[in-house]
Scaffold this active site. Structure first.
Site, short mmCIF file in Angstrom:
data_model
loop_
_atom_site.label_atom_id
_atom_site.label_comp_id
_atom_site.label_asym_id
_atom_site.label_seq_id
_atom_site.Cartn_x
_atom_site.Cartn_y
_atom_site.Cartn_z
N GLU A 45 8.54 -15.60 4.08
CA GLU A 45 9.83 -14.95 3.39
C GLU A 45 10.88 -15.50 3.22
O GLU A 45 12.01 -15.24 2.83
CB GLU A 45 9.38 -13.46 3.38
CG GLU A 45 9.44 -13.11 4.64
CD GLU A 45 9.06 -11.58 4.81
OE1 GLU A 45 8.97 -10.99 3.86
OE2 GLU A 45 8.83 -11.03 5.95
N ARG B 111 0.37 -5.63 7.76
CA ARG B 111 1.80 -6.16 8.34
C ARG B 111 2.42 -5.25 9.37
O ARG B 111 2.48 -4.05 9.03
CB ARG B 111 2.71 -6.25 7.19
CG ARG B 111 3.92 -6.86 7.63
CD ARG B 111 4.86 -7.12 6.25
NE ARG B 111 5.50 -5.56 5.86
CZ ARG B 111 6.05 -5.48 4.76
NH1 ARG B 111 6.32 -6.53 3.76
NH2 ARG B 111 6.48 -4.26 4.21
N HIS C 289 13.02 1.82 -6.39
CA HIS C 289 12.11 2.72 -6.69
C HIS C 289 11.46 3.05 -8.06
O HIS C 289 10.19 3.41 -8.14
CB HIS C 289 12.59 4.01 -5.96
CG HIS C 289 12.22 3.78 -4.47
ND1 HIS C 289 13.30 4.58 -3.63
CD2 HIS C 289 11.41 3.08 -3.68
CE1 HIS C 289 12.73 4.36 -2.31
NE2 HIS C 289 11.64 3.40 -2.48
N ASN D 122 9.11 -11.61 -3.16
CA ASN D 122 10.45 -10.84 -3.49
C ASN D 122 11.47 -11.37 -2.45
O ASN D 122 12.64 -11.86 -2.85
CB ASN D 122 10.23 -9.43 -3.27
CG ASN D 122 9.23 -8.91 -4.19
OD1 ASN D 122 8.96 -9.65 -5.28
ND2 ASN D 122 8.73 -7.69 -3.97
N ASP D 123 11.34 -11.39 -1.03
CA ASP D 123 12.26 -11.69 0.10
C ASP D 123 12.33 -13.23 -0.07
O ASP D 123 13.59 -13.77 -0.01
CB ASP D 123 11.54 -11.21 1.44
CG ASP D 123 12.47 -10.06 1.50
OD1 ASP D 123 13.48 -9.67 1.06
OD2 ASP D 123 11.82 -9.10 2.30
N ARG E 220 18.01 -8.81 -4.02
CA ARG E 220 16.80 -8.46 -4.73
C ARG E 220 17.08 -7.38 -5.76
O ARG E 220 16.40 -6.91 -6.50
CB ARG E 220 15.62 -8.33 -4.07
CG ARG E 220 15.88 -7.57 -2.82
CD ARG E 220 14.79 -7.65 -1.95
NE ARG E 220 13.25 -6.87 -2.42
CZ ARG E 220 12.15 -6.67 -1.54
NH1 ARG E 220 12.31 -7.39 -0.39
NH2 ARG E 220 11.32 -5.91 -2.03
N ARG F 130 1.53 -1.93 4.35
CA ARG F 130 2.71 -1.76 4.80
C ARG F 130 2.86 -0.40 6.07
O ARG F 130 3.07 0.59 5.55
CB ARG F 130 3.90 -1.35 3.62
CG ARG F 130 3.93 -2.19 2.58
CD ARG F 130 4.81 -1.82 1.73
NE ARG F 130 4.96 -2.59 0.22
CZ ARG F 130 4.24 -2.51 -0.80
NH1 ARG F 130 3.55 -1.33 -0.80
NH2 ARG F 130 4.32 -3.57 -1.77
N CYS G 278 1.52 -11.79 -1.62
CA CYS G 278 1.20 -10.37 -1.73
C CYS G 278 2.76 -10.12 -2.26
O CYS G 278 2.99 -8.86 -2.28
CB CYS G 278 1.35 -9.75 -0.24
SG CYS G 278 2.76 -9.89 0.84
#
Length: 560
Positions: free
Chosen positions: A414, A324, A186, A437-438, A448, A288, A485
């Site tokens: 992903e 998504r 975060h 990322n994933d 991650r 999201r 993305c």
């Protein structure tokens, strides 16, 4: 010690006096017991948890945008029924309210730390809720972050909680530096949303003496202590020149020879639309939708969903909006759904699109709400499913979208299997969007959020570039667009490489858009291709980055 090195997660240069935040709440004694009235002690604990939840929600309202979504999710932790039950059980056994809270949170902490993915990333948030609750019970004050200052300061901490950072602004904080965290913590998310440079996973950061002048490079991850005046001036001149160039970077995304690359924004809801428009997003590449569902005792109604989707779609008339579907499940539990059962590794469990096999009504209602919203606007809506591994899963989702009246269905790439057999998936859907990322997390078996494995999460890893190239090639075989993305899209150097790999659009945090737009505008598609080939031929992230830059001369004038 005059320089430290961490992981740059939010680009830019920040300079100011170091403010070291020490967040230490004493651990309640192991033998701490209440006076005998278990019910009164339980009520004290419940009230403290609700006080913390209310405070977090209030901060979220003041923060707005992505900060509000983050804080609302944290407030959900404080109101978790399972946590309250655990506290009640421990109080009934005689523990004091503070000790019961500490132990109950400890159980959750172990579960989250072992889960990886989204929940693994929330350990620091859980610790913050625990500490705030214990402080409320014990009448202690939590160290605060100055929200006003004569000069911007560099905020340094072991880790930063959303409640500490969401109300800050670039006029108050020059940069963030933390010892822990990762690219999707975060701290990183809020820093990028604010447009503030940030470095995480920086060992030794909290040992910086209070009041030390600190220069932070959020791109390279370099943190310099007590830099000379000449060095600061040089960095500031370069930053000013870069800012001037970026300010002049407007319009649509395109390479120097006219190859169009739509530049889109990642958002979590209507509150993020203003920032996307401010930085010139051509549309939305990742909406999201899970933020509509998290932290609720009941699922949002179809009407509530439709209103939220419609507000975003109206902001981009004629533009592209990629939505998504609900990305939740075992590692993002929803209070209104029964638990899926015990899973040894929730990051690899019933999550994402897999959740819809168990609760098809949830997907049907969301797709219906999206179709209704889309029918009222000119925006081009595209809907994609997360966590898709096979062509069969892709085909099932595409069929559901068509039946709901949504003709453009796609999937997130992903999971490595989706990249490896991309052409099979492309035969079933209209587009791909790669979540780097994933994809990195699953490709390298590296959580991650684990700072110790941050190097394996580097988007410049040649193996990750190979997977991106495979996905793009599979999409191209059927004439399908393939966007990115993940956070990699916001790196202006890597953005050029991604275009060279065959990626057709890029979506990122809005403040990253100007630099990416400028970098693409200074290089031809052929230069991007050569940079991509050079990066894939390298054997390490550092060498891949250096090899790519050698083919991208326009980066020098951008000071990138």
């Amino acid at each position: 010690m005059n320089r430290l090195t961490g992981v740059g997660v939010s680009p830019g240069v920040g300079f100011g006096t170091g403010y070291v935040l020490v967040h230490e709440i004493p651990v309640p004694a192991a033998d701490a017991r209440h006076g005998g009235d278990a019910e009164l002690e339980r009520i004290r604990a419940v009230n403290a948890l609700e006080q913390v939840a209310g405070d977090l929600e209030g901060r979220g309202v003041r923060a707005g945008g992505e900060g509000q979504q983050v804080l609302d999710a944290q407030a959900m932790m404080a109101r978790d029924p399972g946590l309250a039950a655990g506290v009640a059980e421990l109080v009934a056994e005689g523990r004091s309210a503070s000790r019961a809270v500490y132990e109950a949170f400890g159980r959750y902490r172990e579960m989250l730390a072992g889960a990886g993915g989204y929940l693994g990333a929330r350990v620091a948030d859980l610790d913050d809720v625990r500490d705030r609750t214990i402080a409320a019970l014990e009448g202690l004050s939590l160290p605060g972050v100055p929200v006003q200052a004569a000069e911007p300061y560099v905020l340094v901490a072991r880790d930063l909680a959303p409640a500490d950072t969401a109300l800050l602004s670039p006029g108050v904080v020059a940069a963030f530096v933390t010892e822990e965290g990762g690219p999707t913590s975060h701290t990183a998310i809020i820093a990028r949303a604010l447009g503030v440079p940030a470095v995480v996973a920086c060992p030794g950061a909290t040992a910086i003496p209070a009041g030390t002048p600190v220069l932070v490079d959020g791109t390279s991850g370099l943190v310099r202590l007590s830099p000379s005046g000449e060095e600061v001036d040089a960095v500031r001149r370069a930053a000013a020149a870069r800012a001037a160039v970026l300010a002049a970077s407007t319009g649509v995304g395109t390479t120097a020879d006219g190859h169009a690359v739509p530049l889109l924004a990642n958002i979590g809801g209507p509150g993020d639309v203003d920032a996307a428009l401010e930085y010139g997003a051509e549309g939305v590449g990742l909406y999201r939708t899970e933020f509509l569902f998290l932290g609720r005792k009941e699922a949002p109604s179809a009407e509530e969903q439709e209103a939220a989707y419609l507000e975003v779609l109206k902001a981009f008339p004629g533009g592209q909006v990629v939505v998504r579907t609900l990305d939740a499940g075992a590692d993002k539990p929803l209070a209104f759904l029964p638990p899926a059962g015990e899973e040894p590794n929730p990051a690899l469990g019933e999550r994402g699109s897999r959740l819809f096999r168990i609760h098809p009504e949830l997907m049907a209602e969301q797709l219906t709400a999206l179709a209704r919203a889309a029918s009222q606007v000119s925006a081009r809506i595209q809907v994609m499913a997360p966590m898709v591994a096979t062509a069969e899963e892709a085909a099932r989702f595409a069929t559901a979208c068509r039946e709901a009246g949504l003709p453009s269905a796609g999937v997130m790439v992903e999971i490595p299997s989706a990249a490896l057999r991309a052409s099979d998936l492309a035969a079933e859907v209209a587009f791909f969007s790669i979540g780097t990322n994933d994809l990195a997390q699953y490709a390298f078996a590296a959580d991650r959020q684990l700072g110790a494995l941050a190097a394996l999460q580097d988007a410049w890893q040649p193996a990750l570039l190979d997977l991106v190239a495979m996905a793009a090639a599979g999409a191209a075989r059927y004439g399908r667009p393939c966007g990115v993305c993940g956070e990699a899209a916001g790196d202006p150097v890597l953005a050029c490489v991604l275009v060279g790999l065959g990626v057709t659009s890029l979506s990122m945090a809005p403040p990253s858009l100007p630099a990416v737009r400028a970098a693409l505008a200074r290089h031809t598609q052929q230069q991007c291709l050569l940079a991509a080939q050079a990066a894939r031929a390298a054997v390490s992230p550092d060498r891949a980055r250096a090899a790519a830059r050698s083919h991208l001369p326009g980066l020098v004038e951008l000071a990138l």
